[in-house]
Design a protein around this motif. Structure first.
Motif, PDB file in Angstrom:
ATOM      1  N   GLU A 270     -11.079   4.271   0.946  1.00  0.00           N
ATOM      2  CA  GLU A 270     -10.069   3.792   0.544  1.00  0.00           C
ATOM      3  C   GLU A 270      -8.789   4.902   1.400  1.00  0.00           C
ATOM      4  O   GLU A 270      -7.745   4.404   1.508  1.00  0.00           O
TER       5      GLU A 270
ATOM      6  N   THR B 191      -6.422   5.863   4.029  1.00  0.00           N
ATOM      7  CA  THR B 191      -4.356   5.735   3.930  1.00  0.00           C
ATOM      8  C   THR B 191      -4.203   7.273   4.499  1.00  0.00           C
ATOM      9  O   THR B 191      -3.080   7.334   5.548  1.00  0.00           O
TER      10      THR B 191
ATOM     11  N   SER C 196       0.157  -1.282   0.168  1.00  0.00           N
ATOM     12  CA  SER C 196      -0.060   0.116   0.004  1.00  0.00           C
ATOM     13  C   SER C 196       0.576   1.068   0.037  1.00  0.00           C
ATOM     14  O   SER C 196       1.449   0.991   0.255  1.00  0.00           O
TER      15      SER C 196
END
Length: 439
Positions: free
Chosen positions: A182, A186, A2
Motif C-alpha cells: 500500500e 502511494t 486516498s
C-alpha cells in the motif's frame, strides 16, 4: 479518498525536510503540482529562498522567486503535511564511519510532528537497514504511534547530480520503496507526479538502500582504477588522457577519467557500505582499496607539483602557487568534502601557502568549513605555479595569454602548470615551453 488523491487535489500537503542540493529541486518540482512546505534548520538559507535567491544554483533564482513552496524554519508547520520527504546530508566522521546524526535529528523532528496516516520517505544515502532499524524506531518513539498501523515509511534514494543541467530529478528514473504494498503504491504515484522518467519499484527498502550505496561505490572503484593507471602511465611517460581516448574507441570501454574524488556522494557512500560489512564480519577488499587510492590523490598531485618546481629551479619553500578551483566538481558551488583541501594541506607541509580562486564556489561555506578565503581570479599574478584543480567553464575559457599573465615574468620553462582535469591543450602549453603536468 486516498492520500495520493488528497495531495493531488491540494487537500493535503507534502513537506520537504532539508533544502539543500537534493531537497530544493524536489520542493520546487513538487510545488508545480501540489502544496509544499519547505523546511530547513538554517534561518540564513530559508531567508535567502524567501528573497528569491538560490545559493545552491541547482534550480536558479528565477525558479525560487516563482515557486509556491512555503519556506519555514518552524518545525510545527510539519504538522500540516501528510507526506514527508527527508533529504538531509549523511556525511562520514573523521574515522570514515557513518555520521547519522543529521538523519537521526530529522527523524526525531518529523516524529514529534507526525500525524495519523502520514507517510515518511527518506532520501538520504544510508547503508542497508538504517531506515527500518534506526529511523523507524525514532519515529515511533517520538510520535507515540506504530509504524505500519498509524503511519507508513518508505525510502527513495536521491539521484541528484549537482551542477548537471541534463540529468535532473525529472529526467532520472526514481527508485521507490515502502514497508508494504500500500505504501509503495502511494509513494510511487506521488513521485510520478514530477518524475517524467518514471519510477522503479524496489522489492524492499533494504534493496533500495543497497542500490543507492553501490551506485557511487561503483563509480569510486572505476575512478580509482583510472587514478592508478595515471600513476603507472606517468612513470612510463605516457599521457593518460591520450591512452583513454584511444581505448575509448572500443564500444564497450567504460569512459571514466582520473581525478580528485570528493563531494558528498562518491567520496562518502562507499564507507557506508564497508562499515555495514565490517559489522557483519566482512572486511572489504576492492572497495576500500579504491578508497585508499582516491584519498591519496591530493598528496600525489602535490608531489608532482614539487618535483616540477625543483626541475624549474624554483625554491619549494614559500613558492608562489595558485589553485584554480575549490568546489568538489565543475560548475558547482558545493565545497562539501572537496578533495582540493587535501592539496592545500599537503602544500602547507612544504611551506607553501597557496592562493585559491574559485568564482563558482560558495565563499562563505569555504571560509566557515575550511578557513579558506578566496582570492579574485584577476588578482592571481606573479606565480611560480598554477594548479587547475576543477574544470569550471570559466577556467576552460582562459587563454594561454591569460595563464601567462598569472605567472612571474621570465622563461616559460620556469612556469609550472598542473592541470588535474586535463582541460587544457597539452601540446599548446608544452610547445610554448611550460612545465605542464596532468593526471
Amino acid at each position: 479518498m486516498s492520500l495520493y488523491e488528497k495531495i493531488k487535489n491540494r487537500e493535503e500537503k507534502i513537506s520537504i525536510v532539508g533544502l539543500g542540493y537534493v531537497g530544493m529541486p524536489i520542493a520546487v518540482a513538487f510545488a508545480k503540482k501540489v502544496d509544499v512546505i519547505g523546511f530547513d534548520i538554517s534561518k540564513e538559507k530559508v531567508e535567502l529562498y524567501k528573497k528569491g535567491i538560490d545559493p545552491t544554483k541547482e534550480v536558479g533564482d528565477e525558479a525560487v522567486k516563482e515557486t509556491t513552496v512555503e519556506f519555514t524554519v518552524d518545525e510545527l508547520k510539519l504538522k500540516e503535511a501528510k507526506f514527508h520527504i527527508v533529504a538531509v546530508p549523511t556525511p562520514v566522521n573523521v574515522d570514515h564511519t557513518p555520521d547519522l546524526k543529521p538523519v537521526e535529528s530529522a527523524s526525531r523532528m518529523v516524529g514529534r510532528n507526525l500525524t495519523q496516516n502520514s507517510i515518511v520517505v527518506f532520501e538520504s544515502t544510508v547503508y542497508p537497514g538504517v531506515t527500518e532499524e534506526i529511523c523507524i524506531p525514532i519515529l515511533e518513539r517520538e510520535s507515540g504511534m506504530k509504524c505500519g498501523v498509524d503511519f507508513k515509511v518508505g525510502y527513495s534514494p536521491e539521484r541528484i547530480n549537482p551542477g548537471d543541467k541534463v540529468h535532473r530529478l525529472e529526467t532520472i528514473v526514481k527508485v521507490v520503496s515502502g514497508i508494504d504494498e500500500e505504501s509503495l503504491n502511494t509513494i510511487a504515484k506521488i513521485y510520478e507526479l514530477v518524475v517524467d522518467a518514471g519510477v522503479h519499484r524496489a522489492e524492499s527498502i533494504k534493496v533500495a538502500e543497497a542500490a543507492k550505496v553501490i551506485e557511487n561505490s561503483q563509480r569510486d572503484i572505476n575512478i580509482a582504477f583510472m587514478n592508478e593507471l595515471s600513476i603507472i602511465f606517468n612513470k612510463m611517460k605516457i599521457d593518460t588522457k591520450a591512452v583513454l581516448k584511444t581505448a575509448g574507441t572500443k564500444w564497450n570501454f567504460l569512459k571514466f577519467h582520473p581525478g580528485l574524488v570528493g563531494g558528498h556522494c562518491i567520496g562518502v557512500d562507499p564507507y557506508y557500505l564497508t562499515y555495514k560489512a565490517e559489522q557483519l564480519g566482512y572486511h572489504s577488499q576492492i572497495i576500500l582499496s579504491g578508497r585508499r587510492i582516491n584519498d591519496d590523490m591530493g598528496r600525489y598531485v602535490v608531489e608532482n607539483l614539487v618535483k616540477n618546481l625543483i626541475k624549474a629551479d624554483v625554491p619549494v619553500k614559500d613558492a608562489k602557487v595558485a589553485i584554480l578551483g575549490f568546489a568538489f566538481k565543475e560548475n558547482c558551488p558545493d565545497t562539501r568534502n572537496t578533495k582540493v583541501i587535501d592539496i592545500v594541506n599537503e602544500l602547507k607541509e612544504y611551506g607553501i601557502i597557496p592562493k585559491i580562486a574559485d568564482p563558482e564556489a560558495d565563499a562563505e561555506e569555504a571560509e566557515h568549513e575550511y578557513g579558506i578565503i578566496f582570492d579574485l581570479l584577476e588578482d592571481i599574478n606573479n606565480m611560480d605555479a598554477i594548479l587547475v584543480a576543477v574544470g569550471h567553464n570559466r577556467f576552460i575559457k582562459i587563454s594561454k595569454e591569460g595563464f601567462d599573465d598569472m605567472f612571474k615574468s621570465g622563461l616559460n620553462e620556469s612556469k609550472v602548470l598542473i592541470d588535474i582535469k586535463g582541460i587544457l591543450d597539452r601540446n599548446e602549453y608544452e610547445a610554448a615551453g611550460y612545465r605542464y603536468w596532468r593526471l
